[in-house]
Design a protein around this motif. Structure first.
Motif, PDB file in Angstrom:
ATOM      1  N   THR A   1     -11.610  -3.786  -8.178  1.00 13.19           N
ATOM      2  CA  THR A   1     -12.779  -4.086  -7.434  1.00 13.19           C
ATOM      3  C   THR A   1     -13.024  -5.565  -7.205  1.00 13.19           C
ATOM      4  OG1 THR A   1     -14.050  -4.012  -9.618  1.00 13.19           O
ATOM      5  CG2 THR A   1     -14.265  -2.248  -8.020  1.00 13.19           C
TER       6      THR A   1
ATOM      7  N   THR B   1     -19.680  -2.081 -10.989  1.00 14.11           N
ATOM      8  CA  THR B   1     -18.852  -1.089 -11.463  1.00 14.11           C
ATOM      9  C   THR B   1     -18.744  -1.309 -13.114  1.00 14.11           C
ATOM     10  OG1 THR B   1     -17.107  -1.296  -9.556  1.00 14.11           O
ATOM     11  CG2 THR B   1     -16.213  -0.385 -11.426  1.00 14.11           C
TER      12      THR B   1
ATOM     13  N   MET C   1     -14.339   1.122  -6.378  1.00 11.49           N
ATOM     14  CA  MET C   1     -13.501   0.874  -5.080  1.00 11.49           C
ATOM     15  C   MET C   1     -14.134   1.720  -4.123  1.00 11.49           C
ATOM     16  SD  MET C   1      -9.452   0.735  -4.386  1.00 11.49           S
ATOM     17  CE  MET C   1      -9.304   2.401  -4.396  1.00 11.49           C
TER      18      MET C   1
ATOM     19  N   ASP D   1     -13.331  -6.760  -2.025  1.00  9.20           N
ATOM     20  CA  ASP D   1     -12.854  -7.461  -3.504  1.00  9.20           C
ATOM     21  C   ASP D   1     -13.825  -8.371  -3.855  1.00  9.20           C
ATOM     22  OD1 ASP D   1     -11.151  -5.216  -3.905  1.00  9.20           O
ATOM     23  OD2 ASP D   1      -9.567  -6.410  -3.417  1.00  9.20           O
TER      24      ASP D   1
END
Length: 198
Positions: free
Chosen positions: A125, A53, A34, A45
């Protein structure tokens, strides 16, 4: 780390850091994703932020399984190839990697199976509570099965009414992980037979 580098302090440091990364909780990877991908790089996002990630989350496992797969190859194969006049790179490409490939593939698929059930990284995320339509680009949010299962199981006014949907979602998630593991075994067997034939 396995084929070229000597076993010095830098390699030991990299191994210690890799082992430490393997023990880091997934929520920390989510917060890192994030901070870096969502906020710093400005992706918001999005699918790409969540993908990167999850890729970072799987890197320590992939490194360790690949290194162990390469270590499992006996040194006599390396010495034999070099004795026949092959270079170090040719030995790695033509002898070592094909022999280690079944174990490397298994490690990759098992790491995919591990990250397919992660909720924390995608929560920070990529995941959306509800989307009425499919995403159109990699910079859109999407719904994810682990987060969907969490939402169904914990929110709402009548949790008992949504219990069937929660069980169905859990069943689909378990089926995906099971299929990934079966695929890993099938690929491992296929490449192991191919190596034995050669």
């Amino acid at each position: 780390m396995n084929e070229y580098a000597t076993n010095g302090k830098i390699i030991q440091f990299v191994r210690v850091m890799t082992n430490n990364l393997s023990g880091v909780p997934s929520v920390v990877f989510g917060l890192f994703g994030m901070a870096l991908f969502v906020n710093y790089l400005g992706w918001g996002d999005s699918i790409i932020a969540g993908s990167f990630t999850l890729a970072l989350l799987s890197v320590p496992l992939v490194i360790r399984t690949t290194e162990e797969a390469l270590k499992s190859i006996d040194d006599s194969f390396r010495h034999g190839s070099l004795a026949l006049g092959a270079t170090k790179l040719q030995t790695i490409r033509r002898v070592i990697l094909p022999m280690a490939f079944p174990n490397i593939i298994t490690g990759l698929i098992l790491s995919i199976g591990r990250i397919s059930g992660e909720t924390a990284p995608i929560l920070f995320t990529v995941a959306a509570y509800f989307l009425p339509q499919l995403p159109e680009s990699i910079f859109d949010q999407c719904m994810a099965l682990p987060y969907h299962l969490y939402v169904i199981s914990t929110s709402g006014t009548d949790i008992e009414a949504s219990r069937g949907m929660a069980y169905g979602t859990a069943l689909v998630l378990i089926a995906i992980v099971l299929i990934m593991n079966l695929l890993a075994n099938a690929l491992r067997g296929y490449f192991a037979k191919k190596v034995k034939m050669n």
